[in-house]
Design a protein around this motif. Sequence first.
Motif, PDB file in Angstrom:
ATOM      1  N   TYR A 473       0.844  -1.190   0.000  1.00  0.00           N
ATOM      2  CA  TYR A 473       0.000   0.000   0.000  1.00  0.00           C
ATOM      3  C   TYR A 473       0.887   1.250   0.000  1.00  0.00           C
ATOM      4  O   TYR A 473       0.691   2.177  -0.781  1.00  0.00           O
ATOM      5  CB  TYR A 473      -0.891  -0.035   1.239  1.00  0.00           C
ATOM      6  CG  TYR A 473      -1.961   1.031   1.265  1.00  0.00           C
ATOM      7  CD1 TYR A 473      -3.225   0.784   0.734  1.00  0.00           C
ATOM      8  CD2 TYR A 473      -1.718   2.278   1.840  1.00  0.00           C
ATOM      9  CE1 TYR A 473      -4.218   1.742   0.773  1.00  0.00           C
ATOM     10  CE2 TYR A 473      -2.707   3.249   1.880  1.00  0.00           C
ATOM     11  CZ  TYR A 473      -3.959   2.987   1.350  1.00  0.00           C
ATOM     12  OH  TYR A 473      -4.919   3.948   1.379  1.00  0.00           O
ATOM     13  N   LYS A 477       0.812   3.969  -2.954  1.00  0.00           N
ATOM     14  CA  LYS A 477       0.177   5.264  -2.702  1.00  0.00           C
ATOM     15  C   LYS A 477       1.172   6.367  -2.374  1.00  0.00           C
ATOM     16  O   LYS A 477       0.862   7.539  -2.507  1.00  0.00           O
ATOM     17  CB  LYS A 477      -0.815   5.139  -1.534  1.00  0.00           C
ATOM     18  CG  LYS A 477      -1.968   4.217  -1.809  1.00  0.00           C
ATOM     19  CD  LYS A 477      -3.048   4.954  -2.564  1.00  0.00           C
ATOM     20  CE  LYS A 477      -4.197   4.011  -2.812  1.00  0.00           C
ATOM     21  NZ  LYS A 477      -5.355   4.654  -3.390  1.00  0.00           N
ATOM     22  N   VAL A 478       2.342   5.983  -1.875  1.00  0.00           N
ATOM     23  CA  VAL A 478       3.283   7.021  -1.446  1.00  0.00           C
ATOM     24  C   VAL A 478       4.538   7.027  -2.314  1.00  0.00           C
ATOM     25  O   VAL A 478       4.860   8.032  -2.939  1.00  0.00           O
ATOM     26  CB  VAL A 478       3.660   6.840   0.040  1.00  0.00           C
ATOM     27  CG1 VAL A 478       4.674   7.889   0.455  1.00  0.00           C
ATOM     28  CG2 VAL A 478       2.419   6.932   0.904  1.00  0.00           C
ATOM     29  N   PRO A 481       3.934   7.319  -6.596  1.00  0.00           N
ATOM     30  CA  PRO A 481       3.571   8.636  -7.119  1.00  0.00           C
ATOM     31  C   PRO A 481       4.702   9.645  -7.004  1.00  0.00           C
ATOM     32  O   PRO A 481       4.849  10.521  -7.852  1.00  0.00           O
ATOM     33  CB  PRO A 481       2.399   9.074  -6.230  1.00  0.00           C
ATOM     34  CG  PRO A 481       1.898   7.848  -5.593  1.00  0.00           C
ATOM     35  CD  PRO A 481       3.024   6.872  -5.530  1.00  0.00           C
ATOM     36  N   LEU A 482       5.535   9.493  -5.970  1.00  0.00           N
ATOM     37  CA  LEU A 482       6.597  10.471  -5.771  1.00  0.00           C
ATOM     38  C   LEU A 482       7.759  10.280  -6.739  1.00  0.00           C
ATOM     39  O   LEU A 482       8.401  11.233  -7.142  1.00  0.00           O
ATOM     40  CB  LEU A 482       7.112  10.395  -4.333  1.00  0.00           C
ATOM     41  CG  LEU A 482       6.189  11.022  -3.296  1.00  0.00           C
ATOM     42  CD1 LEU A 482       6.693  10.729  -1.895  1.00  0.00           C
ATOM     43  CD2 LEU A 482       6.098  12.517  -3.514  1.00  0.00           C
TER      44      LEU A 482
END
Lengths: 563, 368
Positions: A473, A477-478, A481-482
């Motif tokens: 996860y 989600k972190v 995207p970065l």
Amino acid sequence: MIKNRDTRFTLLLLIPVLLVLIAYVLYPSLRTFMESLQKDGSMTFGNYSDFFTQESKTNLEALWNSVYISILSVLVSAFIGIPLAFIFNRYDFPGRGFFASAAIMPIVLPSLVGVMAFMFLYGETGLIPNAIKDLFGLDEVPFKIGGVSGILIVHAYTMYVYFYMTVSSAINKIDPSLEEAAYNLGANRFKVFWKITFPLLTPAIVAASLLVFMISMASFSAPFLLAGGYRVLSLQIYFSKINGDMEVAATQSVILSIVSISFLLFMRWYQNRKDYRMASKGIGAHRSEVNHPLLKWILVFTGVVGVIILLLPHFTILLLSLVPDGTWTWQTYPSVFNFENYRLLYQDPNIFKPLKNSLILSFIATAGNLIFGVLASYVLVKRKFVGKSFVDILVMIPWALPATVIGMNLIFAFNEPTIFSFGNILVGTFWILPLAYFIRHIPLVVRSTNAVLEQLDDSIEEASRSLGAKWFYTFRKVILPLILPGVLSGTLLAFVESVGEFPTSVLLYTISNRPISIEIMNQLRMFNMGQAAAYGMIQISLIALVLFISNKFFGVKAEKSLS
Amino acid sequence: MASINIDNVQKAFGKVMAVDHLNLDIKDGEFFTFLGPSGCGKTTTLRMIAGFYYPTKGVVRFGKKDMTRVPPEKRNTGMVFQNYALFPHMTVFENVAFGLRVRKLGSKELKMRVEDVLQKVRLEQYADRQVSQLSGGQQQRVALARALVIEPEILLLDEPLSNLDAKLRDEMRSEILRLQKDYKITTIYVTHDQSEALSMSDRIAVFNFGVCHQVGTPSEIYNEPANDFVAGFIGEINLLPVKIEKIEREYIYVIVQNGESSSELAVRNAPFNYKEENKGDLALSIRPESINILDKETEGKNIFKGTIEEVQFFGSLINILVRTGGLQLQVNALNSGLSRNLEAGSEVWVELPDEQMRIIPVVNGDGS
């Protein structure tokens, strides 16, 4: 068995990475080495003793020529690139920004297309020598490029950019207060340059020199089209393969690999060494404005001339792509211009096919690069395990190995069924080219992903986990995207590089999946300059588009991951 | 809400022992501070509680549950990182909502709880901002809100104020205390700043070189330091190496090497001032504000004649350096009465009150 769940998870991520590297990087190299030990059906070092003692000295001469050309390329590139970096980063004059960005234009030229442009421009029938001949009413062309000088000119044109880029970024990292401190202590300009500025730039200059040396050792397109009878090692491998001397080709490959990998290891050592560069915060560029009117306009004039010379190859390709085939035969200059070549590309399935092939092959290869690159980079940057530098070296080997050697390695590894090819013979099939492109661009994607992952503080991942998110996860989600902008720009670059890839293609292609670079070569053989140039133009536009997209939308200077 | 029990915990990185034989009991709802210089093991201990490190030996319990090897995402601790670790690609709202989304909360309740906590940290009007558009103090509040919204059992704060400027730091200090009282949450606060530790904590653990030197209330730590490291790390202190001469019912007489000569001091014999189990090298410690300055010779114990070497004016306080024989004593006096007229070179008498001196063991240096 392994108690710590974190260690277990690292292992789970590491296994596929290691498997790919062993199967497609390490194993093919070892196969080539084994092949080089075969002589007349027995295991010996005979091929090696032949290499160094054979009477005609062909191989030794080729090795020496390669080294010779590479050293000269380093010197010439440094001689152009370092002063340019200084002028553009230390002085301000009208048009500076434009000249500074024009200076990296050579990298949008794929190597084969670039060499082709130089042939049309400065070769025997080239536009420039003939224009000078006509202008001054000479009997013969005043100069033409070919042989060593030709290779050197092409190398200088394409490789000074590496010096320019690395030295520029090093100059901008020097804290101006260091030089100001030296002036304050009473040093004059000359002293400040040699005692302060230059020593601070040495690491960048050494890095660029090693890089250019390796790239010229591996250079294939320039010697392929310009060398004439001049022998270099990367080309000798190709000839040995064409002549069916597979054992000789293997021996030559191993020797070239040894040179390249020692350079890789030396470079790693040099860059990991503790050095004295300091990270000062908030360094602004400090440029002095050129006020002297004469000097200022000399700089501007030189800049304009420089840009014209730099862009002439691009312009030539554009111009030739507008010349329909069959309209430029005996005339010195082309006379008919239209979009016929592009229309054919669009309408004639035979002419479109290589482009389509290249796009499909590159797409498959790059999709692999994306997945593998992100995984490998994550493991290398964010996880701890024993033997990390070994994995790191494996990742970088395809970058160090000349493309010709990678091509040969694949031939030796996959001209027989192996478990790594699921029991299939890959040579002569569709799959060998995507595999070759994939291997070639592993380092590019891993390194551009490393760059963004290294900037991502570990606490971001920890914050997510302490808020209750599981690893996957968090990753989705972190982390993803970065890092996506950096990853995508690296991947897009790998894609366009694959589209233009020539040396491995020429060793591995089959008629039905021949890529664009092979077709360019075929068209040149048939003297269809226009069609070849139109293919070239497509590649140039693709590269320019990718650099533009990366800069504009991802805020990444994609060209940096090339060096 | 939970108490924390750290039972004989050890953490080694290779050969380096980052934390050694640590035993701590942190009570439910307590504001507990780990104080020490950098590299003392306080952050390592915090990270073992958060689950980012697993101890090499020993057990970590929340309440009665053994949490030693539970991964961080299953601990329900809220952590505020030194650099805040806000997710830069999300808005303030999304950052705070992250932990609730992981817990698959319904959108209505999620919105309610995020808005509620944003109001508590006074950021309700910033919900849709990108975190990069916020000031340092505001980012700090987002980090706090993000940790609090998941209603953690334990709140972990890793030097949260170290990136803020002095004024904001004071403001956030009271903000954190207010929120902690509001939520009545067990809080562990890591800092190297003694004034933060003294002013905020219910109890403090003082660390150095991986060893916990003392656990106590701020007043205990300041007034009854366990050894010379604790005494020296917190506040200003005069430390004089001493030898015990004789112990009587009312006074303990010690000898201070005083340059060529030596002087005798009388310390009141109370457990407060001297603990019998202290062995080895001893030091006498006295806070600068406990020393009295006299302008004329006076009858009494522990009074010495000296010369003023330096006077530093701090406004409400005046720091005075006095030399008596071979000894240098720092004295802090309030800006009133006699001390106003002191200047370097003048002759004074100093009094070391017998109940203000502590005789403590010397551990400093190698951390043994």
